[in-house]
Motif scaffolding. Structure first.
Motif, PDB file in Angstrom:
ATOM      1  N   VAL A 274      11.078 -72.395  60.165  1.00  0.00           N
ATOM      2  CA  VAL A 274      11.244 -72.866  59.484  1.00  0.00           C
ATOM      3  C   VAL A 274      12.540 -72.401  58.953  1.00  0.00           C
ATOM      4  N   PRO A 275      13.343 -73.761  59.298  1.00  0.00           N
ATOM      5  CA  PRO A 275      14.742 -73.770  59.705  1.00  0.00           C
ATOM      6  C   PRO A 275      15.414 -72.537  59.042  1.00  0.00           C
ATOM      7  N   HIS A 276      16.689 -72.167  59.433  1.00  0.00           N
ATOM      8  CA  HIS A 276      17.641 -71.634  58.834  1.00  0.00           C
ATOM      9  C   HIS A 276      18.066 -71.644  57.647  1.00  0.00           C
ATOM     10  N   GLY A 277      18.745 -72.682  56.928  1.00  0.00           N
ATOM     11  CA  GLY A 277      19.613 -73.461  55.951  1.00  0.00           C
ATOM     12  C   GLY A 277      18.457 -73.499  55.246  1.00  0.00           C
ATOM     13  N   LEU A 278      17.200 -74.232  55.088  1.00  0.00           N
ATOM     14  CA  LEU A 278      16.119 -74.233  54.390  1.00  0.00           C
ATOM     15  C   LEU A 278      15.245 -73.223  53.872  1.00  0.00           C
ATOM     16  N   ALA A 279      15.257 -71.635  54.495  1.00  0.00           N
ATOM     17  CA  ALA A 279      14.584 -70.744  54.222  1.00  0.00           C
ATOM     18  C   ALA A 279      16.128 -70.169  53.412  1.00  0.00           C
ATOM     19  N   ASN A 280      16.883 -70.032  53.592  1.00  0.00           N
ATOM     20  CA  ASN A 280      17.453 -69.666  53.160  1.00  0.00           C
ATOM     21  C   ASN A 280      17.662 -69.885  51.220  1.00  0.00           C
ATOM     22  N   ALA A 281      17.745 -71.826  51.432  1.00  0.00           N
ATOM     23  CA  ALA A 281      18.095 -72.066  50.306  1.00  0.00           C
ATOM     24  C   ALA A 281      16.752 -72.198  49.792  1.00  0.00           C
ATOM     25  N   LEU A 282      15.166 -71.352  50.422  1.00  0.00           N
ATOM     26  CA  LEU A 282      14.100 -71.322  49.912  1.00  0.00           C
ATOM     27  C   LEU A 282      14.599 -69.938  48.816  1.00  0.00           C
ATOM     28  N   LEU A 283      14.854 -69.215  48.975  1.00  0.00           N
ATOM     29  CA  LEU A 283      15.294 -67.990  48.986  1.00  0.00           C
ATOM     30  C   LEU A 283      15.938 -67.626  48.099  1.00  0.00           C
ATOM     31  N   LEU A 284      17.334 -68.037  48.223  1.00  0.00           N
ATOM     32  CA  LEU A 284      18.305 -67.996  47.567  1.00  0.00           C
ATOM     33  C   LEU A 284      17.997 -67.899  46.168  1.00  0.00           C
ATOM     34  N   PRO A 285      17.817 -68.676  45.180  1.00  0.00           N
ATOM     35  CA  PRO A 285      17.768 -68.496  43.634  1.00  0.00           C
ATOM     36  C   PRO A 285      16.499 -67.505  43.152  1.00  0.00           C
ATOM     37  N   GLU A 286      15.591 -67.420  43.958  1.00  0.00           N
ATOM     38  CA  GLU A 286      15.024 -65.663  43.554  1.00  0.00           C
ATOM     39  C   GLU A 286      15.611 -65.015  43.881  1.00  0.00           C
ATOM     40  N   VAL A 287      15.756 -64.450  45.126  1.00  0.00           N
ATOM     41  CA  VAL A 287      16.661 -63.730  45.423  1.00  0.00           C
ATOM     42  C   VAL A 287      18.182 -63.266  44.063  1.00  0.00           C
ATOM     43  N   MET A 288      19.033 -64.044  44.196  1.00  0.00           N
ATOM     44  CA  MET A 288      19.632 -64.372  43.296  1.00  0.00           C
ATOM     45  C   MET A 288      18.903 -63.755  42.399  1.00  0.00           C
ATOM     46  N   LYS A 289      18.231 -63.714  41.347  1.00  0.00           N
ATOM     47  CA  LYS A 289      17.670 -62.933  40.214  1.00  0.00           C
ATOM     48  C   LYS A 289      17.713 -61.839  40.297  1.00  0.00           C
ATOM     49  N   GLU A 370      12.628 -52.124  47.157  1.00  0.00           N
ATOM     50  CA  GLU A 370      11.096 -51.798  47.592  1.00  0.00           C
ATOM     51  C   GLU A 370      10.344 -53.038  48.560  1.00  0.00           C
ATOM     52  N   VAL A 371       9.515 -52.626  49.193  1.00  0.00           N
ATOM     53  CA  VAL A 371       8.657 -53.615  50.519  1.00  0.00           C
ATOM     54  C   VAL A 371       7.957 -54.896  49.221  1.00  0.00           C
ATOM     55  N   GLU A 372       7.118 -53.734  48.021  1.00  0.00           N
ATOM     56  CA  GLU A 372       7.001 -54.733  47.046  1.00  0.00           C
ATOM     57  C   GLU A 372       7.312 -55.130  46.437  1.00  0.00           C
ATOM     58  N   GLN A 373       8.721 -55.301  46.169  1.00  0.00           N
ATOM     59  CA  GLN A 373       9.802 -56.307  45.552  1.00  0.00           C
ATOM     60  C   GLN A 373       9.569 -57.081  46.410  1.00  0.00           C
ATOM     61  N   LEU A 374       9.780 -56.960  47.448  1.00  0.00           N
ATOM     62  CA  LEU A 374      10.210 -58.430  48.575  1.00  0.00           C
ATOM     63  C   LEU A 374       8.653 -58.788  48.630  1.00  0.00           C
ATOM     64  N   ILE A 375       7.768 -58.500  48.417  1.00  0.00           N
ATOM     65  CA  ILE A 375       6.800 -59.342  49.023  1.00  0.00           C
ATOM     66  C   ILE A 375       6.395 -60.230  47.331  1.00  0.00           C
ATOM     67  N   GLU A 376       6.874 -60.059  46.432  1.00  0.00           N
ATOM     68  CA  GLU A 376       7.103 -60.502  45.044  1.00  0.00           C
ATOM     69  C   GLU A 376       7.359 -62.008  44.718  1.00  0.00           C
ATOM     70  N   ILE A 377       9.166 -61.263  45.391  1.00  0.00           N
ATOM     71  CA  ILE A 377       9.990 -62.651  45.068  1.00  0.00           C
ATOM     72  C   ILE A 377       9.100 -63.493  46.578  1.00  0.00           C
ATOM     73  N   TYR A 378       8.266 -62.893  47.785  1.00  0.00           N
ATOM     74  CA  TYR A 378       7.362 -64.230  48.664  1.00  0.00           C
ATOM     75  C   TYR A 378       6.833 -65.010  47.514  1.00  0.00           C
ATOM     76  N   LYS A 379       5.878 -63.603  46.711  1.00  0.00           N
ATOM     77  CA  LYS A 379       4.808 -64.603  46.209  1.00  0.00           C
ATOM     78  C   LYS A 379       5.323 -66.179  44.706  1.00  0.00           C
ATOM     79  N   THR A 380       6.910 -65.483  44.814  1.00  0.00           N
ATOM     80  CA  THR A 380       6.975 -66.461  43.900  1.00  0.00           C
ATOM     81  C   THR A 380       7.822 -67.954  44.346  1.00  0.00           C
ATOM     82  N   ILE A 381       7.794 -67.720  45.072  1.00  0.00           N
ATOM     83  CA  ILE A 381       8.037 -68.804  45.327  1.00  0.00           C
ATOM     84  C   ILE A 381       6.762 -69.637  46.539  1.00  0.00           C
ATOM     85  N   TYR A 382       5.768 -69.348  46.310  1.00  0.00           N
ATOM     86  CA  TYR A 382       4.993 -70.071  47.589  1.00  0.00           C
ATOM     87  C   TYR A 382       4.298 -70.841  46.988  1.00  0.00           C
TER      88      TYR A 382
END
Length: 382
Positions: A274-289, A370-382
């Motif tokens: 996944v291109p770096h900029g696109l990966a950041n874009a996908l994650l940004l809103p949820e990680v900032m939340k 925590e690892v579990e929280q990161l997994i949940e972030i990935y799940k949320t934007i899946y």
């Protein structure tokens, strides 16, 4: 005693047709240049021809190393070091997006410091590398002014973060005309990359007053110009503002740091390209939340920088407004909005989360995950 150090290139040159100064600046630094660039884009857009013309005008000898791929690899750096040594290169012209610029930094450092690129996963260069004249052709990475280089080890499936003051280019030349040929998707992804740099630099535990100033200015400019640059490729004012903004963001995170978004985006690039900029874009809103509660006062400032009316609002209310504004800007770019759309396998979330936890930038995130929280972030934007 507490103090901060702010570092940047010796010269930062900005303006239309400033690419014509590449030769004059390169000849100040060496007698033979190596142009480090990608395989296709700089040729297709005419950027390489402009650089070559400028070098010829000052009669500077050169060799072209055009083997840099997206997410430059360990083997590409090794090949570049070999070319630099065989050709007795003493100045590098880095031409392209973040990949070309990052590869140039790694080649520069290893050529003069010795050893193999893998050695620098655990140590930093001890002396200056070959001087670099950096010429970005995308408006996103800020690599032309930063002390970082990201190199991919394909065999181990990791992205190495190399950081050193000696990686900062000597000269950065920003010509808005060179970004005009970027496709809409690249404009969007690189713009969101710069936006992520600015926000993470501002909320990072390593933030400092000067980096804050550049981060906020970058947020303002990107908010007002990114969508314009995506929709109208000939809007040179918007493109010029985006090029400045990504440079400001580069100065900010180079002297501060990125944080959790970057930690979580690197596995997306390594495992799924996944291109770096696109990966950041996908994650940004949820990680900032996720981060909001740990830096709500700063998010109030972000909301204001993004043009939101915060008058009469509490810090909590304004911080939530920032999250909504970030999400809305992302949606306006037209980029994919889920990990599923870009081919990510949800069964790999635990491995990706553990990789992200090991990243150096995770330690500088305002909220400890925590690892579990990161997994949940990935799940949320899946």
């Amino acid at each position: 005693m507490s103090y901060s150090i702010f570092q940047c290139p010796r010269d930062i040159i900005y303006g239309e047709d400033s690419v014509n100064l590449v030769g004059a600046k390169s000849v100040e630094l060496g007698k033979k240049a190596m142009i480090v660039t990608g395989k296709y884009s700089s040729k297709k857009t005419g950027a390489l021809d402009k650089v070559l013309d400028s070098l010829k005008q000052v009669s500077l000898n050169y060799v072209i190393f055009d083997k840099v791929e997206s997410d430059p690899s360990v083997n590409t750096v090794r090949a570049g070091v070999q070319t630099a040594k065989e050709e007795n290169v003493d100045v590098i012209v880095a031409l392209g997006g973040g990949s070309a610029l990052d590869a140039s930094k790694a080649i520069s450092a290893v050529t003069t410091n010795g050893g193999d690129i893998l050695d620098y996963e655990k140590k930093t260069p001890e002396v200056d590398g070959i001087p670099i004249v950096a010429v970005p052709t995308t408006a996103g990475t800020g690599s032309e002014v930063s002390k970082y280089s990201i190199i991919t080890d394909i065999e181990r499936k990791i992205k190495m973060l190399i950081a050193s003051d000696f990686l900062i280019p000597k000269v950065a030349i920003l010509d808005p005309k060179l970004t005009k040929m970027m496709p809409q998707s690249v404009t969007a992804a690189t713009g969101m990359d710069a936006f992520t740099h600015a926000i993470e630099a501002y909320i990072s535990k390593a933030a400092q007053p000067i980096s804050d100033m550049y981060a906020i200015k970058a947020i303002e400019l990107i908010t007002g110009n990114l969508v314009k640059a995506i929709l109208k490729e000939d809007d040179m004012e918007a493109r010029g503002n985006m090029l400045l903004a990504q440079m400001y963001a580069g100065l900010a995170f180079s002297n501060s740091s990125t944080a959790l978004v970057h930690s979580m985006s690197r596995p997306l690039g390594v495992y799924y390209k996944v291109p770096h900029g696109l990966a950041n874009a996908l994650l940004l809103p949820e990680v900032m939340k996720f981060n909001r509660a740990a830096c709500s006062e700063k998010f109030k400032v972000v909301a204001e920088a993004m043009g939101e009316n915060i008058e009469g609002k509490s810090i909590r209310e304004a911080s939530y407004l920032a999250i909504e504004s970030i999400k809305n800007l992302f949606l306006e770019t037209g980029l994919p909005t889920s990990l599923k759309e870009v081919g990510v396998d949800k069964n790999n979330f635990e491995k990706m989360a553990k990789d992200a936890m090991e990243s150096k930038t995770t330690a500088l995130n305002p909220r400890r995950p925590e690892v579990e929280q990161l997994i949940e972030i990935y799940k949320t934007i899946y």
